[in-house]
Design a protein around this motif. Structure first.
Motif, short mmCIF file in Angstrom:
data_model
loop_
_atom_site.label_atom_id
_atom_site.label_comp_id
_atom_site.label_asym_id
_atom_site.label_seq_id
_atom_site.Cartn_x
_atom_site.Cartn_y
_atom_site.Cartn_z
N SER A 39 -0.93 8.75 -8.44
CA SER A 39 -1.75 7.54 -8.44
C SER A 39 -1.15 6.43 -7.58
N ASP A 68 -2.14 5.56 -2.05
CA ASP A 68 -3.46 5.05 -1.69
C ASP A 68 -4.01 5.74 -0.44
N THR A 77 0.84 -1.19 0.00
CA THR A 77 0.00 0.00 0.00
C THR A 77 0.88 1.24 0.00
N LYS A 86 -8.57 9.76 -2.26
CA LYS A 86 -7.59 9.11 -1.41
C LYS A 86 -8.22 8.70 -0.07
N HIS A 87 -7.85 7.54 0.43
CA HIS A 87 -8.17 7.19 1.80
C HIS A 87 -7.32 8.09 2.72
#
Length: 394
Positions: A61, A64, A2, A87-88
Motif C-alpha cells: 500500500s 503509489d 510519493t 497502481k499508477h
C-alpha cells in the motif's frame, strides 16, 4: 511524498536511481526483478529493499507509482497487472510492442481512473523549456519544417560487451539489436516534436536492417531495423523528417525552421543541450563570413557545422540536476516526478494517456514500416491545447 517501486533492475534502472536524488518528493520503497542475481546486485549496490515477487510490489500500500523498467516485451503485461491492482504506472518506452496493446492500456487506465505515463523524460529539460519559450514568443514565427536526427554511431562496432552500469548491469546489446534502434530511440525525438508541434496526422516511413551481421552472437538473431526514416505531417501544418540509425556518426540534433527564424538543439540526450536561435535575414556572423572567404579562395567546401545565430540562455536549475554520465545525460526520474506532481494536483502529466499512446503508435509505425514505404494514417491523437500548456511564455 510519493512512494514508488522499480520493477526491473537492469541497465536503465541505474539511470533512474542516479537521477532520483533530484526529486526528494519521490521515495523508492523497493525494487523487484524476476532474475534473483540482478535483484541482489542492485539492492546491494544501492542499499535498497528488494521484493520477493511482483505480487509483493503490487500488494504494498505504500507504493503509489510502479515504474516499469522491464524489457519492452514485458511492458504491456507488467503495466496491466499494476493498473489492475490500482497502481499508477510510469513505463519505459515503448508503452507496448503493439498499437492495440498500447490502446488497451490507455483505455484500461482511464477506466480505473489511474495515471499511465511513459518515458522518455528528455523533453522535461531546461533546453526544451528554452525552445518552447522561444517558439511561444514568436521568435521563429510559425514553425514550418523540422529535422530530427537520432543517429547513435556504429555501436555494434564498439566494445559494447564490456559496458556496465554503475551497479554492474550489462548493457543489453543483443536485445537492443533485436528490438531495433527505432523503438529504442525514436521517442527521444517524438517527445520534443509532439510537445512543440502537436499531434501528427500522417506518417510515411521506411525502415530496414542494413547491417545484419553485428558481430559475434548476432548472426542468428532476428534483428530489428537499424535504420528508419519518416516524414511526419502535423495537424498544425508543420512537417518533420525523423531519422533513426545505428551506423552513421552520432548526431542527436533537432532543427526547427519557421517563417522568421531557425532553432537548433545540439543534443536531444543532453538535459542542458546548447540551443541556438538564428533570425531570418540577420547579418552573417564574422565566423561565417571568414569561412565563406576561405571556401572561395580554396574553391572547396569546409565541412564544418558552425553555430548559427546566438545561443539561448537556459533556465537555471538550483540545485543543478545530477545526471548520468555521457552520453545519456537525461534526468530519467523527472518524468516520474512530473507524474507524481500532476496526480497530487488532481491532473495528469503531458506524457500520459493519449500523448503516450500517440508517441507509441508513431514509434511502432516507424519501426515496422519495412522497405515498402507507404502513407500511414495515424489513429491516435491528442488535444493541441495539451502541447500549448507545455510552452512557457516569457
Amino acid at each position: 511524498m510519493t512512494g514508488i517501486a522499480f520493477v526491473g533492475t537492469g541497465f536503465v534502472a541505474d539511470y533512474y536511481k542516479t537521477t532520483l536524488s533530484n526529486h526528494p518528493e519521490l521515495k523508492l520503497i523497493g525494487v523487484y526483478d524476476r532474475a534473483p542475481a540482478e535483484l541482489q546486485r542492485f539492492c546491494a549496490f544501492y542499499s535498497v529493499p528488494g521484493y520477493p515477487s511482483l505480487d509483493a510490489v503490487l500488494d504494498d500500500s505504500r507504493v503509489d507509482i510502479v515504474v516499469n523498467l522491464t524489457n519492452p516485451e514485458s511492458h504491456y503485461e507488467i503495466s496491466r497487472r499494476a493498473l489492475d491492482k490500482g497502481k499508477h504506472v510510469y513505463s519505459e518506452k515503448p508503452l507496448a510492442m503493439h498499437r492495440e496493446e498500447a490502446e488497451a492500456l490507455v483505455r484500461f487506465a482511464a477506466e480505473k481512473d489511474l495515471c499511465l505515463a511513459a518515458a522518455p523524460a528528455n523533453a522535461l529539460s531546461p533546453a526544451h523549456t528554452a525552445v518552447a519559450a522561444a517558439i511561444a514568443a514568436g521568435d521563429i514565427g510559425t514553425p514550418r519544417l523540422a529535422y530530427a536526427e537520432l543517429e547513435d554511431g556504429a555501436v555494434f562496432r564498439d566494445r559494447w560487451k564490456v559496458w556496465r552500469s554503475l551497479s554492474g548491469a550489462r548493457w543489453p546489446g543483443l536485445h537492443e539489436f533485436e528490438i531495433g534502434c527505432t523503438l529504442e530511440h525514436a521517442g527521444y525525438a517524438l517527445s520534443w516534436l509532439t510537445s512543440l508541434l502537436g499531434p501528427v496526422e500522417t506518417l510515411t516511413a521506411f525502415s530496414s536492417l542494413t547491417f545484419p551481421d553485428k558481430g559475434e552472437g548476432t548472426r542468428h538473431l532476428a534483428m530489428g531495423p537499424d535504420f528508419s526514416v519518416g516524414c511526419l505531417k502535423f495537424a498544425s501544418g508543420a512537417v518533420a523528417r525523423l531519422t533513426c540509425g545505428l551506423a552513421a556518426p552520432r548526431d542527436r540534433s533537432l532543427t526547427i525552421l519557421g517563417d522568421a527564424g531557425t532553432i537548433l538543439v545540439r543534443d536531444l540526450w543532453d538535459h542542458h543541450s546548447p540551443v541556438y536561435l538564428e533570425k531570418a535575414g540577420a547579418p552573417r556572423s564574422i565566423a561565417d563570413k571568414v569561412r565563406g572567404r576561405i571556401e572561395r579562395r580554396l574553391a572547396n567546401v569546409l565541412h564544418l557545422r558552425p553555430r548559427p545565430g546566438r545561443r539561448l540562455a537556459l533556465p537555471v536549475e538550483t540545485p543543478r540536476a545530477q545526471l548520468p554520465a555521457f552520453p545519456s545525460q537525461i534526468d530519467f526520474s523527472r518524468g516520474v516526478a512530473a507524474q507524481a506532481k500532476a496526480i497530487a494536483n488532481g491532473g495528469a502529466p503531458f506524457f500520459s494517456g493519449d500523448v503516450a499512446l500517440h508517441i507509441a503508435e508513431l514509434a511502432l509505425a516507424l519501426s515496422g514500416a519495412g522497405e515498402q514505404a507507404a502513407p500511414y494514417e495515424v489513429r491516435s491523437t491528442f488535444s493541441p491545447a495539451l502541447a500549448a500548456v507545455q510552452a512557457p511564455r516569457r
